[in-house]
Design an enzyme around this catalytic site. Structure first.
Site, PDB file in Angstrom:
ATOM      1  CB  SER A 143      -0.897  -0.013   1.250  1.00 26.23           C
ATOM      2  OG  SER A 143      -1.711   1.123   1.268  1.00 26.23           O
ATOM      3  N   GLY A 144       0.565   2.172  -0.928  1.00 26.66           N
ATOM      4  CA  GLY A 144       1.321   3.419  -1.006  1.00 26.66           C
ATOM      5  C   GLY A 144       2.485   3.369  -1.978  1.00 26.66           C
ATOM      6  CB  THR A 148      -4.163   3.254  -7.383  1.00 23.04           C
ATOM      7  OG1 THR A 148      -4.547   2.250  -6.442  1.00 23.04           O
ATOM      8  CG2 THR A 148      -5.410   3.875  -7.986  1.00 23.04           C
ATOM      9  CG  ASN A 193      -1.805   4.852  -0.167  1.00 20.78           C
ATOM     10  OD1 ASN A 193      -1.803   6.063  -0.364  1.00 20.78           O
ATOM     11  ND2 ASN A 193      -2.065   3.977  -1.119  1.00 20.78           N
ATOM     12  CB  SER A 196      -4.807   2.265   1.017  1.00 19.77           C
ATOM     13  OG  SER A 196      -4.600   0.873   0.949  1.00 19.77           O
ATOM     14  CB  SER A 197      -6.733  -0.233  -3.828  1.00 23.14           C
ATOM     15  OG  SER A 197      -6.514   0.764  -4.780  1.00 23.14           O
ATOM     16  N   GLY A 416      -0.700  -5.749  -2.256  1.00 20.48           N
ATOM     17  CA  GLY A 416       0.644  -6.271  -2.055  1.00 20.48           C
ATOM     18  C   GLY A 416       0.724  -7.056  -0.756  1.00 20.48           C
ATOM     19  CD  GLU A 418      -2.364  -5.143   3.383  1.00 17.09           C
ATOM     20  OE1 GLU A 418      -2.789  -4.245   2.650  1.00 17.09           O
ATOM     21  OE2 GLU A 418      -3.009  -5.604   4.336  1.00 17.09           O
TER      22      GLU A 418
END
Length: 1060
Positions: A143-144, A148, A193, A196-197, A416, A418
């Site tokens: 994330s981050g 995206t 993030n 974040s998605s 990703g 985590e």
């Protein structure tokens, strides 16, 4: 841009004109953007790194990170590992994503230009058109890291690069508009993030045989529904909730029964960060509102907003307990806003469970905990079903109606790997997904390598790599894997808990090398595990999972009577979503992890049927700061993204491979037999070339269409030789060509000069005669105007006076005063412009004053106001005042942590305005003692460590005396109503002007400050006086004189001019 140009080099130097001057050669190379390649960038490898990690001398992690750092420090965020693209998030805007860059990468060979996401997107597109097969681009990273954004860049590139038709423009617009919609409903702020998605997304872009985009389709995976009802500290709910509350139109907000305050809603305040500086919810709302046109139904959009508002109202429902401990609603007003269902029936559904027994229905009352669970389960179900409905509507709007065969390029933007401080069910699913994708990644990479070797008739050498099948089996194996055990525990009768699930894992997997718990661990490992944890050794490293909540999150149950109620909703979307859930079915619905496993297997099947392209996104640092390269963080991501594993696979055989034509075109100047032209087959030419260069047999292999070079050092040596040869050839060719060109040019010029000279001389003579006649007239008129300059304006002097005016104004323009204090540099005007000059002077000074005033910041203005107070009290009165003018005042001289806590507690009801260290002289004996002097709203305090030695109310402060010398002595005259009360204070302060200014402003005693020459008398007790004498000397000192007075000696400052 300068750093990026270092990578650019001509594909073949001899393809560009060689008569340019040598000093412009580098500029020419940089401008020739169509002739840039990877090999040319090797000349700058020591400074900006290598464009392809496959060409590293050493395939170690240290070498990998060093190369990545070099490129990052030069704003080169993209690097290849073969055809895999590594992207490092720079956390700043780079000028590499404009339309000009897109056009540069259209239709070029993958390695012809420096690494870029456009190069990968373009090659995937053209390979699809050429081979008429399907492709996908896998974008992964934590994330981050920019996944995206990478997906957006690819969509934007296809929107610009694909042929333009009416259908394409429609599909393209809908694809681009779907992004902000899905981000609003599926993205949220997390600790790592701000955007974040919280779901996985796979988008297929469909193309026809001409390369036109004609349709699209989106699949979503594992939306983090638990975020709807719970957010960790520092995190937010999904963006759409805040956008609706903050940015929704007044009429819409009122219609939905909402208030413009996120703090009013329970589901929006748990993370305690509803407002984030980097997110503009009002502007984002406008973007989403416009993008929702993709749904093509205004009534559906209205129903969508009603659902979002209903979730917020649902979160505000509270429960109390009656005397029997049963749950009761305590705020029924919220029910009227909920989804157009009967309020009484909804109240019953949230507080009772309907149990069917022998065709009879029995209502079993909930406890408060069960009621909260039912409320949250409903909120999650509504939002999850609505998100799925929204994705389906977007798919319908982008659906391709033409049944003819299409090719697709898929974009997989997936979570990703985590690893958090506390890892729960969501992280388990996400990391399982990454395990499967890593397995797929290695399989496809090996397959692609092996196919290329076979196609080129090169012997395949087996590659050693870590096979993570053992971990995938540990998680997903039928009847024995973690998923199966979790489902069994969720479905079995009896009291199943998270801890019983953990116990079953320990029984089933006690001897597995990749599984450990507190019970199974050795003494050392046990210290790092809680009793409710289990640890898996993933391919990317160890991850510890907390089992708390695993069963509830996996069940994700919604009571049947609530489902039935939702099917009767007046909201068309809710009714449609819940009607498809088959409420009459008596089968228990599949668990979340089983659904996720099934969808993941389907995704794997989809991807296996396509050609793969990869983008690995890395975060440069955790603080999201530009220019920071956190090596430890990067190393961790390189490990869990499998980049070293992929590099080892690519480097297992040959590091470099190129088509014969490309290799020969670049390096043919290195061999006399191939220079300047090779007339035969390119493969034969390459064989002759490498023999001339001295390649050993084990350093290269000749394939059917490509040359394979085993070691990067062999390519480096070739490139360095080419670099030297290139300049030698260029020098010789330039010399020959320049000589030939110069001789021909000289002959032409000589012939032309002979013809032109005759005509030119005549023309020049005639012009000269005319210029002289004109000059005589002008000079006469100027002299006559000068002689009559003092007379009234006439035809004789009007032009001269105009010249004088213009000349003065031009000189004045270049010599205007630069600041308001400059009163001497204004040019003296001629007599005719005296009045005009004075008007201009006043206007200019007013303009400078206006600019100066407008440029003042609030802090500077406050400083000047305080300085103005200081000036009114001390200017032309105290000798040291001029030196203090340039010294800025500060808010305080003693930090609050340096003040004793007991003192702070004693004066906690008074706000500390200012504090400063001082030296206090005793009333008897004048012994100096260091003290802290604190000014509050109502009084001043003399502090000795943890004691308040004296409190002086501002109302009792009758005067302040200082000398006119350069000393820092201050006498505070205090009104003493009680004979036992302490008298006047004698202190010394190094910041006298700052201190007295603050004191006079806070206490409103500007008129109480007196600057005294000579001695100052004070009362150390009521009726008893003392005196402070002041004098000048060579050395400053303070001592008690023989007469009992306090003697203060200060040096004399030389007077100088100060302007303030």
């Amino acid at each position: 841009m300068q750093n990026r140009l270092v990578e650019f080099f001509p594909l073949c130097f001899l393809n560009v004109p060689l008569f340019w001057p040598s000093e412009s050669f580098c500029t020419v190379c940089c401008v020739s953007l169509g002739q840039l390649d990877m090999e040319g960038a090797l000349t700058a490898r020591d400074r900006v790194g290598i464009q392809d990690f496959v060409l590293l001398d050493e395939t170690t992690e240290a070498a990998f990170l060093t190369n990545l750092r070099k490129r990052f420090c030069n704003d080169l965020i993209y690097t290849y590992v073969g055809t895999l693209l590594v992207s490092v998030n720079p956390y700043k805007e780079l000028d590499i994503f404009n339309k000009k860059q897109m056009e540069l990468y259209m239709g070029v060979n993958f390695f012809e230009l420096p690494p870029h996401i456009y190069a990968l997107a373009d090659n995937a597109y053209h390979t699809m058109l050429t081979e008429f097969n399907n492709h996908f681009i896998l974008i992964s990273g934590e994330s981050g890291a920019g996944k995206t954004e990478a997906s957006k860049k690819i969509l934007q590139y296809y929107a610009v690069s694909c042929p333009s038709t009416t259908l394409l423009n429609t599909v393209r617009d809908k694809m681009l508009k779907s992004n902000p919609v899905l981000e609003a409903f599926g993205n949220a702020k997390t600790l790592k993030n701000d955007n974040s998605s919280r779901f996985g997304k796979y988008m297929d872009i469909e193309f026809d045989s001409e390369g036109d985009a004609v349709g699209g389709h989106i699949l979503n995976y594992l939306l983090e529904k638990s975020r709807v009802v719970h957010q960790n500290h520092g995190e937010r709910n999904f963006h759409i909730f805040y956008q609706l509350v903050e940015g929704g139109e007044d009429s819409l907000v009122q219609q939905l029964g909402l208030e413009r305050d996120c703090q009013h809603y329970n589901y929006l305040t748990q993370g305690q960060c509803a407002i984030v500086s980097s997110i503009n919810d009002k502007n984002d709302w406008k973007t989403v509102r416009n993008a929702l046109q993709v749904i093509n139904n205004i009534y559906s959009v209205q129903h969508l907003f009603e659902i979002i508002a209903s979730v917020l109202h649902l979160g505000n429902i509270r429960f109390d307990s009656d005397s029997k401990g049963h749950a009761l609603l305590n705020n029924k007003a919220e029910l009227r806003w909920l989804l157009g269902v009967d309020a009484y029936t909804l109240q019953e559904g949230l507080t009772y469970r309907k149990i069917e027994a022998n065709k009879d229905e029995v209502l079993s009352p909930f406890t408060i905990d069960h009621a909260i669970y039912a409320r949250d389960a409903l909120a999650k179900a509504i939002y999850g079903q609505t998100f799925t409905w929204l994705v389906n509507r977007i798919n319908e709007s982008m659906e391709n109606k033409d049944p003819s065969k299409k090719t697709v390029i898929g974009l997989l933007d997936i979570y990703g790997f985590e690893v958090f401080y506390v890892n729960s069910f969501e992280q388990f699913c996400i990391n399982y997904c990454n395990e499967k994708l890593q397995q797929l990644f290695i399989q496809l990479t090996l397959k692609a390598e092996q196919e290329e070797y076979e196609a080129e008739d090169i012997e395949w050498e087996p590659v050693q790599f870590f096979n993570n099948k053992i971990i995938c089996d540990l998680i997903e194996e039928k009847h024995r894997g973690i998923i199966s055990i979790l489902d069994e525990e969720c479905l079995r009768p009896g009291e199943a808990t998270d801890l019983t699930f953990l116990e079953r894992l320990e029984d089933k997997m006690g001897n597995h090398p990749h599984f450990v718990t507190h019970k199974l661990a050795d003494k050392t490992t046990r210290k790092t595990l809680e009793r409710g944890d289990f640890r898996l050794l993933h391919y990317a490293g160890e991850v510890t999972y907390c089992v708390v909540g695993f069963l509830d999150k996996n069940n994700d149950l919604l009571y049947r009577n609530i489902k039935d109620l939702m099917c009767q909703s007046k909201n068309a979307i809710v009714r449609e979503c819940f009607s498809t859930m088959d409420p009459d079915s008596r089968r228990r619905p599949e668990t979340v992890v089983t659904q996720f496993k099934s969808s993941l297997l389907k995704l794997t099947e989809i991807l296996m049927a396509k050609e793969a392209w990869y983008i690995r996104c890395l975060k440069s640092n955790e603080s999201k700061q530009p220019g920071q390269f956190d090596e430890a963080l990067i190393r961790h991501q390189v490990k869990y993204l499998g980049l070293m594993e992929h590099l080892r696979v690519r480097r297992a055989g040959f590091a470099y491979r190129r088509k014969y034509e490309v290799f020969l075109k670049r390096y043919k100047p290195l061999c006399p037999a191939t220079w300047p032209h090779w007339r035969g087959v390119p493969a034969d030419g390459v064989e002759v070339l490498v023999q001339h260069l001295g390649y050993l047999p084990n350093e290269y292999k000749m394939g059917r269409t490509k040359i394979f070079i085993r070691h990067p050092r062999t390519l480096y040596a070739t490139e360095d030789a080419y670099e030297r040869c290139k300049h030698e050839l260029a020098t010789r060719l330039q010399a020959k060509y320049k000589g030939y060109k110069a001789k021909g040019e000289f002959r032409k010029q000589k012939e032309a000069a002979t013809k032109i000279e005759t005509c030119w001389r005549g023309v020049q003579a005639r012009k000269e005669r005319e210029r002289r006649a004109w000059a005589v007239k002008v000079i006469k008129k100027f002299i006559k105007g000068y002689m009559t300059r003092g007379q009234a304006k006439s035809t004789d002097n009007s032009e001269y006076l105009a010249f004088v005016r213009q000349s003065y104004l031009n000189r004045l323009k270049g010599n205007l005063p630069k600041n308001v204090l400059d009163k001497t540099t204004w040019l003296s005007p001629p007599a005719v412009l005296t009045e005009t000059s004075e008007i201009l002077r006043k206007l200019h000074y007013r303009l400078m004053v206006r600019k100066y005033v407008r440029g003042l910041t609030p802090q500077k203005k406050a400083q000047l106001q305080q300085k103005l107070v200081t000036s009114s009290m001390f200017r032309d009165k105290k000798d040291s005042y001029p030196q203090s003018v340039s010294q800025p005042f500060v808010d305080t001289r003693i930090n609050e942590q340096d003040i004793n806590i007991r003192v702070i507690q004693m004066i906690r009801n008074e706000h500390i305005k200012y504090s400063v260290p001082v030296i206090k002289y005793d009333r008897n004996g004048f012994k100096p003692r260091p003290r802290q002097f604190i000014l509050t709203q109502t009084a001043a305090y003399m502090i000795e460590e943890a004691k308040i030695k004296q409190r002086v109310l501002y109302t009792s402060l009758k005067g302040i005396s200082v000398s006119n010398l350069t000393d820092g002595m201050i006498i505070l005259h205090i009104t003493c109503e009680d004979p036992k009360q302490k008298g006047d204070l004698v202190i010394q302060c190094d910041h006298l002007f700052e201190f007295l200014t603050k004191l006079s402003v806070i206490a409103k005693k500007q008129n109480a400050v007196n600057v005294v020459k000579g001695s100052i008398k004070f009362e150390f007790q009521p009726g008893k006086e003392g005196s402070v004498d002041f004098s000048t000397g060579q050395e400053p000192m303070v001592y008690k004189a023989n007469n009992g007075h306090l003697m203060v000696v200060r040096w004399v400052l030389k007077k100088r001019l100060f302007m303030f």
